[in-house]
Design an enzyme around this catalytic site. Structure first.
Site, PDB file in Angstrom:
ATOM      1  N   TYR A  30      26.484 -59.819 -13.682  1.00 58.81           N
ATOM      2  CA  TYR A  30      25.870 -58.662 -14.319  1.00 58.81           C
ATOM      3  C   TYR A  30      25.884 -58.878 -15.833  1.00 58.81           C
ATOM      4  O   TYR A  30      26.951 -58.931 -16.453  1.00 58.81           O
ATOM      5  CB  TYR A  30      26.621 -57.387 -13.941  1.00 58.81           C
ATOM      6  N   LEU A  31      24.704 -59.024 -16.399  1.00 58.06           N
ATOM      7  CA  LEU A  31      24.587 -59.223 -17.845  1.00 58.06           C
ATOM      8  C   LEU A  31      24.750 -57.877 -18.535  1.00 58.06           C
ATOM      9  O   LEU A  31      24.189 -56.869 -18.097  1.00 58.06           O
ATOM     10  CB  LEU A  31      23.240 -59.860 -18.176  1.00 58.06           C
ATOM     11  N   HIS A  62      14.653 -56.713 -20.424  1.00 59.08           N
ATOM     12  CA  HIS A  62      13.834 -57.010 -19.246  1.00 59.08           C
ATOM     13  C   HIS A  62      12.522 -57.606 -19.748  1.00 59.08           C
ATOM     14  O   HIS A  62      11.708 -56.917 -20.355  1.00 59.08           O
ATOM     15  CB  HIS A  62      13.561 -55.728 -18.448  1.00 59.08           C
ATOM     16  N   ARG A  82       1.769 -59.089  -7.043  1.00 57.45           N
ATOM     17  CA  ARG A  82       0.705 -58.080  -7.097  1.00 57.45           C
ATOM     18  C   ARG A  82       0.394 -57.778  -8.553  1.00 57.45           C
ATOM     19  O   ARG A  82       1.040 -58.295  -9.467  1.00 57.45           O
ATOM     20  CB  ARG A  82       1.168 -56.788  -6.416  1.00 57.45           C
ATOM     21  N   ARG A 128       4.358 -44.432 -19.382  1.00 58.94           N
ATOM     22  CA  ARG A 128       4.010 -43.853 -18.079  1.00 58.94           C
ATOM     23  C   ARG A 128       4.199 -42.346 -18.132  1.00 58.94           C
ATOM     24  O   ARG A 128       5.309 -41.854 -18.361  1.00 58.94           O
ATOM     25  CB  ARG A 128       4.880 -44.449 -16.980  1.00 58.94           C
TER      26      ARG A 128
END
Length: 450
Positions: free
Chosen positions: A202-203, A208, A291, A337
């Site tokens: 776990y970093l 991301h 996708r 979003r």
């Protein structure tokens, strides 16, 4: 050239595909549930077919209903959008067995990348850097404890069939392992019918970073730079940008080539995204999405390409319309979003839109299926729009986003727009100094649930 394609999806992504098809002179078929009979994608398509009741398993996830809609309308190909059946290898195989074309990767590529362990092993073999962790599935708690001790805490336990943040638990210390291991297995079983898990280091402060790749299925592939999607809540992205503010041109070229070469070697066809955690100058593969991504518009903005058009072209057997040397970054793009959710709890807020006005002007794009009087149904994801801005550089894009958010009007339901107004007041957002944990910590301090 296809004469007609069916879009096996709804909402803004269905509209996105319909628009690309229309520009190419291709007819479009919308499918819809009874709850979506008055949806914008149904109104905009050349034809529409009702495929079932509101519940997704009886409509948008019903493979027989979608195949039947193709047969009824004479559609020759299916574009899956994202979500629903877009990464269902069985669906792809059935589509091909019926003599139809799936606008996307092969069933085998979807199957390989859909299993996190197989995907990691495949990427390792292709030279893609991976996070240290277990060599495969971890069957017992004793195995998990041994692996945790070997690679060092903290570690993250992940369901092999997981996604969307489900089936992922962090063990900060050895004392946490039993609870995290059992919970991840239980979530994997209940959400995906598979309780197999694997373990990774776990970093603590990673970003991301995802690389957009595109292949022609014949051994040729390119990369279209990276997107930074580090601002996340419960592993769900809320704010995405390209290029990444922390990535140098040299790093971009290096990791981009690694990814393009990898998908070229497996004859990958269409759009795909290779996702990494990035920390201290190193990239660590976490998964590949086979996708189109929700955040694809920011890549389109900085490269001036239409990824959906390109998906349709290569599915028809045509060559890609660009090569790696044709792809040059122009400016900076950001997407937020917009969800129909009530803050501060982020609870879904379906309802009737009494007034809707999309922002406009230079460098502003609003992908949404909203209109005045539309009733957002309670059965599906709460995403109601994506606001995308493009500027000459990141400061201009941020200023343009602030202006566009001020123009956006969505009355009748609560939305997450106030969240973005607040984030744009933060110095860390303007400097780009954040990681995948930043937003969760900010929310704990600034947006306490009721």
């Amino acid at each position: 050239m296809f004469n007609k394609i069916l879009i096996a999806n709804r909402g803004e992504i269905a509209l996105r595909v319909i628009r690309a098809a229309r520009e190419m002179g291709i007819g479009s078929v919308a499918v819809h549930s009874t709850a979506d009979s008055d949806a914008m994608h149904v109104r905009m398509a050349d034809e529409s077919v009702c495929i079932g009741p509101p519940a997704s398993p009886q409509s948008y996830l019903s493979i027989p209903a979608i195949i039947a809609a193709c047969e009824i309308t004479g559609a020759e190909a299916i574009h899956p959008g994202y979500g629903f059946l877009s990464e269902n290898a069985n669906f792809v195989q059935i589509v091909e067995d019926h003599g139809l074309t799936f606008i996307g990767p092969t069933a085998e590529h979807i199957r390989v990348m859909g299993d996190k362990i197989t995907a990691k092993d495949t990427m390792k073999d292709l030279g893609v850097p991976c996070v240290p962790g277990s060599a495969g599935g971890v069957p017992t708690l004793e195995d998990a404890q041994r692996i945790g001790a070997e690679i060092g805490y903290p570690v993250i336990i992940k369901a092999t069939a997981g996604g969307g943040g489900k089936g992922m638990k962090v063990a900060q210390t050895a004392a946490d392992m039993e609870s995290a291991f059992m919970t991840a297995r239980a979530e994997g079983k209940s959400n995906f019918g598979n309780d197999e898990v694997y373990i990774e280091k776990y970093l603590t402060t990673p970003r991301h970073i995802e690389i957009q790749v595109f292949g022609d299925g014949k051994g040729k592939a390119v990369h279209l730079g990276e997107r930074d999607c580090s601002l996340q809540r419960r592993h769900q992205k809320v704010f995405e940008e390209a290029p990444g503010p922390s990535i140098s041109p040299e790093e971009r070229a290096r990791i981009g080539k690694v990814c393009a070469d990898a998908v070229a070697r497996i004859n990958y066809i269409g759009a795909g995204t290779i996702e990494f955690l990035y920390e201290n100058g190193e990239f660590y593969f976490i998964e590949m999405n086979t996708r189109l991504q929700v955040e694809h518009p920011v890549t389109e903005a900085i490269f001036g390409v239409d990824l959906v058009r390109e998906q349709i072209r290569v599915a028809e057997g045509l060559p890609m319309s660009f090569g790696q040397d044709d792809l040059e970054i122009n400016g900076h793009a950001i997407e937020v979003r917009i969800n129909a959710e009530r803050l501060p709890n982020f609870s879904p807020c379906p309802g009737r839109i009494t007034q809707y006005h999309a922002p406009g002007g230079l460098g502003v794009r609003m992908d949404s299926a909203l209109y005045d009087g539309y009733s957002i149904p309670p059965y599906y994801d709460s995403l109601i729009g994506k606001l995308i801005v493009h500027g000459r550089d990141r400061p201009e894009a941020l200023a343009r986003l602030n202006r566009a958010l001020g123009e956006l009007i969505v009355d009748g339901v609560d939305t997450t727009v106030p969240l973005f107004h607040a984030l744009l007041q933060e110095a860390d957002v303007h400097s780009g100094e954040y990681n995948i944990h930043w937003l969760e910590h900010w929310l704990e301090t600034n947006l306490q649930p009721e």
